[in-house]
Motif scaffolding. Structure first.
Motif, PDB file in Angstrom:
ATOM      1  N   GLY A 119      47.635 -29.751 -32.587  1.00 41.73           N
ATOM      2  CA  GLY A 119      48.270 -30.031 -31.297  1.00 41.73           C
ATOM      3  C   GLY A 119      49.371 -29.031 -31.004  1.00 41.73           C
ATOM      4  N   THR A 136      50.394 -33.154 -23.245  1.00 42.31           N
ATOM      5  CA  THR A 136      51.144 -32.824 -22.037  1.00 42.31           C
ATOM      6  C   THR A 136      50.893 -31.377 -21.633  1.00 42.31           C
ATOM      7  N   THR A 173      57.041 -20.871 -27.863  1.00 43.64           N
ATOM      8  CA  THR A 173      56.996 -21.494 -29.202  1.00 43.64           C
ATOM      9  C   THR A 173      55.689 -21.153 -29.901  1.00 43.64           C
ATOM     10  N   GLY A 192      50.044 -41.153 -27.440  1.00 43.77           N
ATOM     11  CA  GLY A 192      50.812 -39.905 -27.535  1.00 43.77           C
ATOM     12  C   GLY A 192      51.533 -39.589 -26.229  1.00 43.77           C
ATOM     13  N   GLY A 223      57.747 -37.801 -27.383  1.00 45.53           N
ATOM     14  CA  GLY A 223      58.036 -36.859 -28.458  1.00 45.53           C
ATOM     15  C   GLY A 223      57.128 -36.962 -29.660  1.00 45.53           C
TER      16      GLY A 223
HETATM   17  C1  LIG Z   1      53.180 -25.720 -25.023  1.00 44.43           C
HETATM   18  C2  LIG Z   1      53.971 -26.821 -25.708  1.00 44.43           C
HETATM   19  C3  LIG Z   1      54.760 -26.510 -26.841  1.00 44.43           C
HETATM   20  C4  LIG Z   1      55.495 -27.502 -27.492  1.00 44.43           C
HETATM   21  N1  LIG Z   1      56.251 -27.157 -28.585  1.00 44.43           N
HETATM   22  C5  LIG Z   1      56.959 -28.130 -29.227  1.00 44.43           C
HETATM   23  C6  LIG Z   1      57.743 -27.823 -30.378  1.00 44.43           C
HETATM   24  O1  LIG Z   1      57.789 -26.659 -30.812  1.00 44.43           O
HETATM   25  N2  LIG Z   1      58.455 -28.808 -30.988  1.00 44.43           N
HETATM   26  C7  LIG Z   1      58.406 -30.118 -30.511  1.00 44.43           C
HETATM   27  O2  LIG Z   1      59.051 -31.004 -31.098  1.00 44.43           O
HETATM   28  N3  LIG Z   1      57.664 -30.446 -29.445  1.00 44.43           N
HETATM   29  C8  LIG Z   1      56.960 -29.491 -28.789  1.00 44.43           C
HETATM   30  N4  LIG Z   1      56.224 -29.831 -27.675  1.00 44.43           N
HETATM   31  C9  LIG Z   1      56.145 -31.266 -27.328  1.00 44.43           C
HETATM   32  C10 LIG Z   1      55.030 -31.855 -28.218  1.00 44.43           C
HETATM   33  O3  LIG Z   1      53.827 -31.334 -27.698  1.00 44.43           O
HETATM   34  C11 LIG Z   1      54.807 -33.322 -28.243  1.00 44.43           C
HETATM   35  O4  LIG Z   1      55.946 -34.084 -28.460  1.00 44.43           O
HETATM   36  C12 LIG Z   1      53.730 -33.746 -29.284  1.00 44.43           C
HETATM   37  O5  LIG Z   1      52.973 -32.660 -29.720  1.00 44.43           O
HETATM   38  C13 LIG Z   1      52.842 -34.753 -28.639  1.00 44.43           C
HETATM   39  O6  LIG Z   1      51.720 -35.008 -29.425  1.00 44.43           O
HETATM   40  P1  LIG Z   1      50.345 -35.460 -28.786  1.00 44.43           P
HETATM   41  O7  LIG Z   1      49.442 -35.726 -29.927  1.00 44.43           O
HETATM   42  O8  LIG Z   1      50.568 -36.551 -27.803  1.00 44.43           O
HETATM   43  O9  LIG Z   1      49.837 -34.225 -27.916  1.00 44.43           O
HETATM   44  P2  LIG Z   1      49.549 -32.643 -28.305  1.00 44.43           P
HETATM   45  O10 LIG Z   1      50.240 -32.256 -29.549  1.00 44.43           O
HETATM   46  O11 LIG Z   1      49.843 -31.926 -27.070  1.00 44.43           O
HETATM   47  O12 LIG Z   1      47.991 -32.653 -28.587  1.00 44.43           O
HETATM   48  C14 LIG Z   1      47.011 -32.777 -27.572  1.00 44.43           C
HETATM   49  C15 LIG Z   1      45.755 -32.078 -28.053  1.00 44.43           C
HETATM   50  O13 LIG Z   1      44.689 -32.370 -27.164  1.00 44.43           O
HETATM   51  C16 LIG Z   1      43.880 -31.234 -27.024  1.00 44.43           C
HETATM   52  N5  LIG Z   1      43.153 -31.340 -25.746  1.00 44.43           N
HETATM   53  C17 LIG Z   1      43.680 -31.478 -24.502  1.00 44.43           C
HETATM   54  N6  LIG Z   1      42.699 -31.522 -23.579  1.00 44.43           N
HETATM   55  C18 LIG Z   1      41.517 -31.410 -24.252  1.00 44.43           C
HETATM   56  C19 LIG Z   1      40.144 -31.392 -23.852  1.00 44.43           C
HETATM   57  N7  LIG Z   1      39.787 -31.485 -22.562  1.00 44.43           N
HETATM   58  N8  LIG Z   1      39.201 -31.251 -24.811  1.00 44.43           N
HETATM   59  C20 LIG Z   1      39.542 -31.141 -26.128  1.00 44.43           C
HETATM   60  N9  LIG Z   1      40.819 -31.173 -26.570  1.00 44.43           N
HETATM   61  C21 LIG Z   1      41.798 -31.303 -25.638  1.00 44.43           C
HETATM   62  C22 LIG Z   1      44.877 -30.091 -27.045  1.00 44.43           C
HETATM   63  O14 LIG Z   1      44.270 -28.868 -27.409  1.00 44.43           O
HETATM   64  C23 LIG Z   1      45.893 -30.570 -28.079  1.00 44.43           C
HETATM   65  O15 LIG Z   1      45.632 -30.084 -29.364  1.00 44.43           O
HETATM   66  C24 LIG Z   1      55.477 -28.836 -26.999  1.00 44.43           C
HETATM   67  C25 LIG Z   1      54.686 -29.138 -25.869  1.00 44.43           C
HETATM   68  C26 LIG Z   1      53.956 -28.155 -25.216  1.00 44.43           C
HETATM   69  C27 LIG Z   1      53.136 -28.504 -23.993  1.00 44.43           C
END
Ligand SMILES: Cc1cc2nc3c(=O)[nH]c(=O)nc-3n(C[C@H](O)[C@H](O)[C@H](O)COP(=O)(O)OP(=O)(O)OC[C@H]3O[C@@H](n4cnc5c(N)ncnc54)[C@H](O)[C@@H]3O)c2cc1C
Ligand code: FES
Lengths: 96, 470
Positions: free
Chosen positions: B40, B110, B132, B302, B309
């Motif tokens: 992610g 997001t 990042t 998430g 976060g």
């Molecule tokens: C560009 C970016 C950089 C960030 N860097 C940081 C950081 O350095 N430190 C920090 O604390 N927080 C960071 N954040 C915030 C952090 O993303 C979140 O708090 C945390 O990662 C949320 O986890 P999640 O599992 O909900 O989503 P994410 O970690 O965003 O995971 C979502 C996953 O879904 C996948 N996905 C989305 N759409 C599709 C699809 N159609 N088909 C297949 N796969 C798909 C994506 O590739 C991704 O791997 C960042 C956010 C962004 C957008």
């Protein structure tokens, strides 16, 4: 900016590879994306916008904005998610 | 067509935890991720061809648990369409395929919110999130002399990362003032580890002598074909620019961002109810305390369910997996409640902190009203703020009317870069976000090569990441 923006000393990169951008050869490493390899050597103006023909380049680095689209071996690809390999042929999409 | 009990979409911390837990509870589970490996945004791993020499990477533990579970991981596969039943259309290196599951857990995270400013389309301007990933995963510096601007925790993180990697921060431009941060101290105290980390980053900036501009905004990014410098202005409490700084700050790169928006293209396509919750990042799908939507077997976890976060994300994934396992009759109500209670407590604590941080990024009215009429809002179609204002003057009241009238949001990014800004411009004139609504979502979620859609492929041809023998 012509110097190499690769961060030195933190990691070991992949095997060195070379690919072509228009008529220039670019030194890169396996594991890099085309967009990051170009960015590292200061090639950031990748395309022109459709209406105003304004300069554009990589922006979101997560495959969403499509600003990093270039031709790779003849196909339109988002260069921020396209891995480098030996002998790739990249054409920028700049309108003169 | 291959069927599963549970399909999880997105392998960030939320999706990895959901898939691991669902598989542990006996559900036949698949996890689909468009990136090359699970991780992610926050735990984006180094490319497999790079090596870091020993140090454990954050996120390794979640990845390890996933690997030793029975969940099938389909990396390099993007979901491009969803339909009832639930049918999941994926495209991978071998082409397209339709999968089917009784339970669907959406964990797509997001994307960054950008408030357009003069010159933000120049090459050399990138998102804070992009910075990042460029540094962490590709080990490439965004620039030698970088302006870092916007709001929220990523601002400080990016500035510290640039200094750490040997770059210079030309200016640290924060919309928030010291009091905006200190007002949040009481909640922040619940995570002393993160306060410690924040203060270490902060002292890094001070030691480097970084010029810090609090309660400031970029009013213009200058340059011909690349970034040359930025102009700044002080803002009032409403984030409206007041006093312009006299001098231009020279820079070769700008990293900008205004927080994160939940990615709702899938929940919009599936016509879930949404509410506008600025503290959660904008429009969020309606879910209950188990992250279950109004639709049977459909969960949203998430940051995609509201920006709370990286610590809260895996906890929401686990809670949803437990609820799904109960609905699939893999566990009884007792087992569900016993496992759920401690997770809910941890989730509440983690979200308080996350919400406090994302509150720093809630866009204030002055920032939107200050977007000048010649500023490009929609990058794909070169649509300016002036064109959006014209559409409003001509009677458009709904964001989809503005889209039809101007083409704003119709380009290949499907409104992911401009949707939030265009909607905010419209809402500021019409009255509220609820009145102007959201852009309608249409498949494909990701640009799909039409050649691939007409090809025929066998399920057995799809390359699957292997899981460890158990
Ligand atoms: C560009 C970016 C950089 C960030 N860097 C940081 C950081 O350095 N430190 C920090 O604390 N927080 C960071 N954040 C915030 C952090 O993303 C979140 O708090 C945390 O990662 C949320 O986890 P999640 O599992 O909900 O989503 P994410 O970690 O965003 O995971 C979502 C996953 O879904 C996948 N996905 C989305 N759409 C599709 C699809 N159609 N088909 C297949 N796969 C798909 C994506 O590739 C991704 O791997 C960042 C956010 C962004 C957008
Ligand atoms: S930089 Fe946005 S899609 Fe590649």
């Amino acid at each position: 900016m012509n110097d190499d923006l690769r961060i030195q000393g933190a990691v070991f990169r992949g095997r060195p590879v070379r690919f072509q951008v228009d008529d220039q050869w670019i030194q890169s490493y396996e594991g890099e994306t085309v967009a990051a390899a170009l960015w590292a050597c200061g090639i950031r103006h990748l395309r022109s916008s459709p209406v105003m023909a304004a300069p554009r380049g990589m922006f979101c680095y997560m495959g969403l904005c499509q600003e990093c689209v270039v031709l790779i071996d003849g196909k339109r690809e988002t260069s921020c998610s396209f891995p480098v390999s030996d002998g790739l042929r990249v054409s920028l999409l700049k309108t003169p | 067509m291959t069927g599963y009990d549970v399909i999880v979409i997105g392998a960030g911390p939320a999706g990895m935890a959901a898939a691991t837990r669902a598989a542990e509870l006996g559900a036949h589970t698949a996890l689909i991720e468009q990136g090359p490996e699970p991780g992610g945004q926050v735990y984006r791993p180094l490319p497999s061809q790079f090596s870091a020499g020993g140090d454990a990477h954050p996120g390794d533990e979640l990845r390890e648990q996933l690997r030793s579970s029975t969940a099938t991981v389909l990396a390099k596969h993007a979901v491009w369409n969803l339909a009832d039943g639930y049918h999941v259309d994926v495209i991978g290196p071998q082409g397209t395929k339709r999968l089917q599951a009784r339970t669907l857990i959406l964990a797509t995270g997001t994307y960054e919110r950008f408030v357009p400013v003069q010159g933000w389309t120049l090459p050399g301007v990138i998102g804070l999130g992009a910075a990042t990933v460029l540094i962490k995963s590709q080990q490439v510096l965004p620039g030698r002399n970088v302006v870092v601007a916007g709001a929220g925790p990523l601002l400080l993180l990016v500035a510290a990362m640039i200094l750490e990697a040997g770059g210079r921060v030309a200016a640290f431009v924060d919309l928030n003032g010291v009091t905006d941060w200190t007002a949040r101290l009481p909640t922040m105290l619940s995570r002393p580890d993160l306060i410690w980390q924040g203060s270490r980053w902060w002292s890094r900036l001070l030691r480097a002598g970084t010029p810090v501009f609090r309660r400031h905004v970029i009013t213009c990014i200058e340059g011909e074909n690349d970034v040359a410098g930025v102009q700044l202005a002080r803002v009032d409490r409403n984030w409206r620019a007041t006093h312009r700084e006299a001098r231009t700050i020279a820079a070769d790169t700008v990293c900008m961002g205004n927080g994160l928006c939940p990615s709702t293209d899938m929940t919009r396509l599936l016509k879930l109810g949404h509410r506008f919750a600025p503290e959660l990042g904008g429009w969020v799908p309606e879910v209950d305390e188990n992250f279950r939507s109004e639709r049977e077997g459909l969960y949203v976890v998430g940051d995609g369910a509201g920006v709370r976060g990286a610590a809260a994300a895996p906890l929401s994934g686990e809670i949803a997996a437990l609820s799904a396992a109960h609905a699939l009759e893999r566990i009884d109500r007792d087992q569900l409640e016993r496992a759920r209670t401690p997770l809910v407590q941890d989730f509440r604590r983690a979200s308080r902190f996350g919400l406090t941080m994302s509150g720093l990024t809630t866009v204030r009215a002055g920032l939107i009203s200050d977007i000048s009429s010649d500023t490009v809002v929609c990058r794909c179609e070169d649509i300016t703020r002036g064109q959006i204002d014209d559409a409003v003057a001509a009677g458009c009241r709904d964001i989809n009317q503005v889209k039809a009238a101007t083409r704003c949001g119709m380009g290949p990014c499907q409104g992911k870069m401009c949707g939030d800004a265009a909607t905010s411009i419209l809402a500021s004139q019409v009255g509220s976000h609820e009145q102007v609504g959201q852009l309608t979502a249409r498949p494909p979620f990701r640009p799909v090569d039409t050649k691939a859609l007409t090809g025929s492929f066998d399920y057995d041809d799809i390359v699957m990441a292997e899981h460890a023998p158990t």
